[in-house]
Design a protein around this motif. Structure first.
Motif, PDB file in Angstrom:
ATOM      1  N   VAL A 111      21.288  32.390   9.391  1.00  0.00           N
ATOM      2  CA  VAL A 111      21.965  31.678   8.305  1.00  0.00           C
ATOM      3  C   VAL A 111      20.926  31.222   7.295  1.00  0.00           C
ATOM      4  O   VAL A 111      19.747  31.108   7.612  1.00  0.00           O
ATOM      5  CB  VAL A 111      22.744  30.437   8.818  1.00  0.00           C
ATOM      6  CG1 VAL A 111      24.036  30.833   9.485  1.00  0.00           C
ATOM      7  CG2 VAL A 111      21.895  29.591   9.745  1.00  0.00           C
ATOM      8  N   ILE A 112      21.391  30.964   6.091  1.00  0.00           N
ATOM      9  CA  ILE A 112      20.495  30.455   5.052  1.00  0.00           C
ATOM     10  C   ILE A 112      20.104  29.025   5.415  1.00  0.00           C
ATOM     11  O   ILE A 112      20.961  28.182   5.675  1.00  0.00           O
ATOM     12  CB  ILE A 112      21.184  30.498   3.673  1.00  0.00           C
ATOM     13  CG1 ILE A 112      21.488  31.953   3.287  1.00  0.00           C
ATOM     14  CG2 ILE A 112      20.311  29.829   2.606  1.00  0.00           C
ATOM     15  CD1 ILE A 112      22.392  32.090   2.070  1.00  0.00           C
ATOM     16  N   PRO A 120      18.433  34.002   1.507  1.00  0.00           N
ATOM     17  CA  PRO A 120      19.385  35.118   1.605  1.00  0.00           C
ATOM     18  C   PRO A 120      18.731  36.455   1.951  1.00  0.00           C
ATOM     19  O   PRO A 120      19.333  37.286   2.625  1.00  0.00           O
ATOM     20  CB  PRO A 120      20.016  35.167   0.211  1.00  0.00           C
ATOM     21  CG  PRO A 120      19.802  33.809  -0.355  1.00  0.00           C
ATOM     22  CD  PRO A 120      18.527  33.301   0.232  1.00  0.00           C
ATOM     23  N   THR A 153      25.743  29.156   3.883  1.00  0.00           N
ATOM     24  CA  THR A 153      25.785  30.619   3.916  1.00  0.00           C
ATOM     25  C   THR A 153      27.156  31.114   3.488  1.00  0.00           C
ATOM     26  O   THR A 153      27.272  32.067   2.712  1.00  0.00           O
ATOM     27  CB  THR A 153      25.438  31.129   5.332  1.00  0.00           C
ATOM     28  OG1 THR A 153      24.163  30.597   5.714  1.00  0.00           O
ATOM     29  CG2 THR A 153      25.385  32.645   5.378  1.00  0.00           C
TER      30      THR A 153
END
Length: 200
Positions: A111-112, A120, A153
């Motif tokens: 996940v970001i 990303p 995200t």
């Protein structure tokens, strides 16, 4: 106390696993040394080696697999108009256990998380955007975890798809079946209220 070298190395190896502290690593190591027979130990070791040698990441969806593309991507009975985006392979397995969802998946493998230096480009988003150029995909279901990183995200992906004709949806969140209100945290209760549905 000084352990024999082989036990020390095994304790160190078990300690590298998530959720395994020094005491548990020690207990597991002594169990292997004293309680497991040699065939079981060799089978365990072989299983560990095979996981690393035989598994790979599906080039299409990012799920773990021993064939490429994976079984899900090559299954002709899947609904190719629906794509569910998840954080990791364990999420695919959890959803598959329901035996209800018949669409495809896309595994982000993370996940970001700016605080951890993950952007990303560090997760499987670029491949997702390439897949969405496929005209068959009509809906994307975001199924990231309800954490700050999962929500960030989700919002990032939604922003990327804003100007497309693809329907975007987010899995519902709230109280698990059988759980009492007194055991739920405030965020879970809020999401349960927000996701309420009319009784007919």
């Amino acid at each position: 106390m000084q352990y024999p070298n082989s036990i020390s190395k095994l304790i160190e190896s078990f300690s590298k696993l998530p959720g395994i502290g020094p005491k548990t690593a020690e207990r597991l190591s002594f169990y292997v040394a004293n309680k497991m027979n040699e065939d079981d130990v060799l089978g365990f070791a072989k299983g560990l080696v095979n996981v690393k040698r035989e598994l790979t990441t599906c080039p299409v969806c990012g799920h773990i697999t021993d064939q490429t593309p994976c079984y899900i991507c090559t299954d002709g009975g899947r609904d190719r108009s629906i794509l569910t985006v998840v954080e990791d392979a364990k999420d695919v397995i959890a959803l598959e256990k329901m035996k209800e969802y018949k669409g495809l998946y896309h595994v982000l493998n993370g996940v970001i998380s700016p605080i951890n230096g993950i952007g990303p480009n560090d997760i499987n988003i670029k491949a997702l955007i390439e897949r969405l150029k496929d005209e068959e995909i009509k809906e994307v279901i975001i199924a990231t975890n309800p954490t700050v990183e999962g929500e960030s995200t989700s919002m990032y992906i939604a922003k990327l798809l804003k100007d497309t004709d693809i329907k975007m949806s987010r899995i519902a969140r709230g109280l698990p079946v059988g759980a009492g209100l007194e055991y739920a945290d405030e965020v879970t209760l809020l999401k349960a209220l927000e996701g309420r549905s009319e009784i007919k």
